[in-house]
Design a protein around this motif. Structure first.
Motif, PDB file in Angstrom:
ATOM      1  N   ARG A   1       0.836  -1.216   0.000  1.00 33.77           N
ATOM      2  CA  ARG A   1       0.000   0.000   0.000  1.00 33.77           C
ATOM      3  C   ARG A   1       0.857   1.247   0.000  1.00 33.77           C
ATOM      4  NH1 ARG A   1      -2.748  -1.954   5.462  1.00 33.77           N
ATOM      5  NH2 ARG A   1      -2.008  -3.899   4.561  1.00 33.77           N
ATOM      6  N   VAL A   2       2.084   1.152   0.588  1.00 39.17           N
ATOM      7  CA  VAL A   2       2.961   2.323   0.659  1.00 39.17           C
ATOM      8  C   VAL A   2       3.469   2.707  -0.742  1.00 39.17           C
ATOM      9  CG1 VAL A   2       5.091   3.247   1.668  1.00 39.17           C
ATOM     10  CG2 VAL A   2       3.590   1.777   3.045  1.00 39.17           C
ATOM     11  N   VAL A   3       3.799   1.696  -1.561  1.00 41.41           N
ATOM     12  CA  VAL A   3       4.246   2.015  -2.928  1.00 41.41           C
ATOM     13  C   VAL A   3       3.058   2.336  -3.844  1.00 41.41           C
ATOM     14  CG1 VAL A   3       6.362   0.648  -2.713  1.00 41.41           C
ATOM     15  CG2 VAL A   3       4.351  -0.403  -3.776  1.00 41.41           C
TER      16      VAL A   3
ATOM     17  N   ALA B   1      -2.284   8.749   7.961  1.00 44.16           N
ATOM     18  CA  ALA B   1      -2.795   7.387   8.166  1.00 44.16           C
ATOM     19  C   ALA B   1      -1.688   6.473   8.666  1.00 44.16           C
ATOM     20  CB  ALA B   1      -3.371   6.839   6.856  1.00 44.16           C
ATOM     21  N   ASP B   2      -2.115   5.360   9.227  1.00 46.86           N
ATOM     22  CA  ASP B   2      -1.235   4.290   9.714  1.00 46.86           C
ATOM     23  C   ASP B   2      -1.239   3.216   8.620  1.00 46.86           C
ATOM     24  OD1 ASP B   2      -0.394   1.890  10.952  1.00 46.86           O
ATOM     25  OD2 ASP B   2      -1.327   2.409  12.870  1.00 46.86           O
ATOM     26  N   ASN B   3      -0.070   2.664   8.271  1.00 46.56           N
ATOM     27  CA  ASN B   3      -0.081   1.702   7.158  1.00 46.56           C
ATOM     28  C   ASN B   3      -0.521   0.302   7.576  1.00 46.56           C
ATOM     29  OD1 ASN B   3       2.335   0.699   8.360  1.00 46.56           O
ATOM     30  ND2 ASN B   3       3.109   0.072   6.350  1.00 46.56           N
ATOM     31  N   ALA B   4      -0.606   0.044   8.875  1.00 49.76           N
ATOM     32  CA  ALA B   4      -1.004  -1.306   9.305  1.00 49.76           C
ATOM     33  C   ALA B   4      -2.008  -1.209  10.443  1.00 49.76           C
ATOM     34  CB  ALA B   4       0.226  -2.103   9.731  1.00 49.76           C
ATOM     35  N   PRO B   5      -3.238  -0.820  10.101  1.00 49.19           N
ATOM     36  CA  PRO B   5      -4.207  -0.490  11.141  1.00 49.19           C
ATOM     37  C   PRO B   5      -4.936  -1.686  11.743  1.00 49.19           C
ATOM     38  CG  PRO B   5      -5.018   0.106   8.943  1.00 49.19           C
ATOM     39  CD  PRO B   5      -3.747  -0.630   8.750  1.00 49.19           C
TER      40      PRO B   5
ATOM     41  N   THR C   1      -9.133  -2.934   5.580  1.00 52.92           N
ATOM     42  CA  THR C   1      -8.424  -1.717   6.010  1.00 52.92           C
ATOM     43  C   THR C   1      -7.336  -1.346   4.992  1.00 52.92           C
ATOM     44  OG1 THR C   1      -6.996  -3.035   7.463  1.00 52.92           O
ATOM     45  CG2 THR C   1      -8.918  -1.991   8.472  1.00 52.92           C
ATOM     46  N   ALA C   2      -6.750  -2.342   4.331  1.00 53.86           N
ATOM     47  CA  ALA C   2      -5.764  -2.034   3.285  1.00 53.86           C
ATOM     48  C   ALA C   2      -6.434  -1.288   2.136  1.00 53.86           C
ATOM     49  CB  ALA C   2      -5.118  -3.327   2.777  1.00 53.86           C
TER      50      ALA C   2
END
Ligand code: BES
Ligand code: MN
Ligand code: ZN
Length: 525
Positions: free
Chosen positions: A374-376, A456-460, A467-468
């Motif tokens: 999700r970060v990339v 946002a948090d990347n691993a909620p 959530t992703a």
């Protein structure tokens, strides 16, 4: 020790591709898909040695199974009582059943293959094709009337099944190399040639996506993947642009840079452009191109890392799909983006607690470096919205292990914020044999994304696939968007129908079915 991002590392430009392991740059003999041609001659007239494949229709009520078109010629020329042969082999006509009946005394025909075609629907013909592909490995020629029981969509499915069911890829140094049957002669008139050509283009794209995913990560760096995209672009007349880490830095692709920074092989953003004349709208496809996912500092256990060379499957699907659009006459402009990085470990690795700034300015707190996809993707989605203003945006990613738990290993996850787009993709998946199941973009979980220090948090936390998807949605602006989470279907655990154990290339067929339709953006412009 790796140099800081601002410096110019030594092995970077795409003109000078990274060769991670010089001892292994020699590629193995390539295994190629079969070639197809049409004939109106009797199948037994083919210059041999030839295997003749005939369709078997299942028993209908009181009737016994029957042999379909081509049977009379075979009975005549080979002196075979085919009904007796069916009975002797207890053939049922079930789709995917292949009965091989050797013909010892003929000068050209070496065997008759009786291929079950079930209900003669597209799924049955695809399965029959795959079964025939497996039964004819290492042969030179098969002449088939199997698809003559079906119309154009059945023939299309049959050719794709036969090609993909015989997919092979390996680097064994000795022992038998199972080659797909070299040539397939299909019973049919020349007016079916466009159907065959379209099916071959789709099958070749699926084959290519599988081969890219099957390539191990000692060969497959982000720059290597970019070079393959350049090859595809050259072969199919697309424009291709590759961002190296310097340009990524200059333009603010902080997510791709963060994930890729610990790797000896720096990240790339790959863009492919298909621009038909009089385009009826614009679609952007975005693929996750993680060339290996160790998990980063939030490291994966060994077992979970084993197949992570295939974490670029979404990117491979985008590259392969782009390469087939021109041949299929896709009526819309399509731009493909692949966010390519290796999620590695090192002194320079991004860390839990780091805050990254994505393209366009949104920020993410990294609480788990293993949620790197999700970060990339966020950078590439933001770039698509800001720079390309498409009519629809679709991303493809092996994003969350949670998808396997939710859907099992035969169905891909589909998230969408637009019902017309969702329905179009569901239908494309159903028709092409890549089933998608729509998952809820449930806004109740939105609050889980909150971070004290970033947007946002990347691993909620769970539900992980949802959530992703919600995380990604923030980068899609007002553009109708769909997200294919293919973590459940990127890898086949065993040979089954048109899937071969290993990478499936899942998504290529559904996307091409959608994009080669008369108006993919109907209701979306
Ligand atoms: N590439 C994985 C997802 C994956 C798992 C793909 C299994 C194929 C098979 C992804 O980067 C990942 O590690 N996701 C984590 C996210 C979590 C840390 C929030 C997951 O699903 O466990
Ligand atoms: Mn991961
Ligand atoms: Zn991953």
């Amino acid at each position: 020790m790796r140099q800081p991002l601002s410096a110019t590392p030594s092995r970077t430009s795409s003109a000078d591709p990274v060769t991670p392991d010089p001892a292994q740059t020699t590629l193995p003999p390539q295994v190629s898909p079969p070639t197809f041609s049409l004939t109106t001659e009797p199948l037994t007239a083919a210059a041999g040695p030839v295997l003749v494949a005939l369709p078997v229709l299942p028993a209908d009520g009181a009737e016994a199974p029957a042999v379909g078109p081509g049977a009379a010629d075979v009975a005549d020329q080979l002196g075979l009582d085919l009904l007796a042969v069916l009975e002797a082999h207890r053939a049922t006509g079930r789709a995917g059943e292949v009965t091989t009946h050797p013909v010892p005394d003929h000068d050209r025909v070496t065997a008759v293959l009786l291929v079950g075609v079930g209900d003669t629907g597209d799924d049955a013909l695809r399965r029959a094709g795959a079964a025939l592909g497996r039964a004819t490995k290492d042969r030179d020629l098969v002449a088939s009337s199997v698809a003559s029981v079906a119309g154009d969509s059945g023939l299309h499915a049959f050719v794709i099944g036969l090609t993909l069911g015989s997919f092979e890829f390996h680097w064994r140094s000795s022992g038998p190399v199972a080659q797909p049957v070299r040539r397939v002669l299909l019973a049919g008139a020349p007016d079916r040639q466009p159907t065959v050509d379209a099916a071959v283009a789709v099958a070749a794209a699926g084959w290519r996506a599988r081969a890219l995913a099957a390539t191990p990560s000692n060969l497959k760096s982000p720059a290597w993947l970019a070079d393959r995209a350049v090859e595809v672009a050259q072969a199919s007349g697309l424009a291709c642009t590759v961002w190296d880490e310097k340009r990524l830095t200059k333009e603010g692709f902080g997510g791709i840079l963060a994930v890729g920074r610990a790797s000896a092989t720096p990240p790339r953003l790959i863009r492919l452009d298909y621009r038909p004349r009089r385009a009826r709208g614009h679609v952007v496809l975005v693929g996750k191109g993680i060339t290996f996912d160790t998990g980063g500092l939030s490291i994966k256990p060994g077992e979970a890392m084993v197949n992570m060379k295939r974490d670029m499957t979404g990117g491979a699907v985008v590259i392969a799909t782009m390469g087939a659009l021109a041949e299929l006459g896709c009526p819309v402009r399509v731009t493909g983006l692949v966010a390519a990085a290796e999620n590695a470990i090192g002194g320079d690795a991004y860390r839990p607690g780091d805050v990254v700034r994505h393209f366009g300015g949104r920020t993410t707190e990294v609480t788990n470096t293993d949620a790197e996809g999700r970060v990339v993707l966020a950078d590439a989605l933001a770039y698509a919205v800001q720079e390309l203003s498409p009519d629809a945006l679709v991303d493809v990613a092996t994003l969350t292990g949670a998808m396997k738990v939710a859907l099992g290993l035969r169905t891909g996850g589909l998230f969408a914020d637009h019902d017309v787009l969702a329905t179009a993709l569901e239908e494309a998946g159903r028709a092409s044999g890549e089933r998608l199941w729509r998952m809820p973009l449930n806004a109740d979980y939105e609050e889980k994304l909150a971070s004290k220090v970033a947007d946002a948090d990347n691993a909620p936390g769970g539900p992980g696939a949802i959530t992703a998807a919600l995380f990604l949605q923030h980068f899609t602006g007002d553009v109708p968007w769909a997200h294919l989470d293919i973590a459940s279907v990127g890898d086949a655990p065993e040979d089954r129908d048109e899937w071969t154990a290993g990478p499936t290339g899942f998504g290529v067929r559904a996307l091409l079915h959608w994009l080669s339709g008369a108006d993919p953006l109907a209701g979306l412009r």
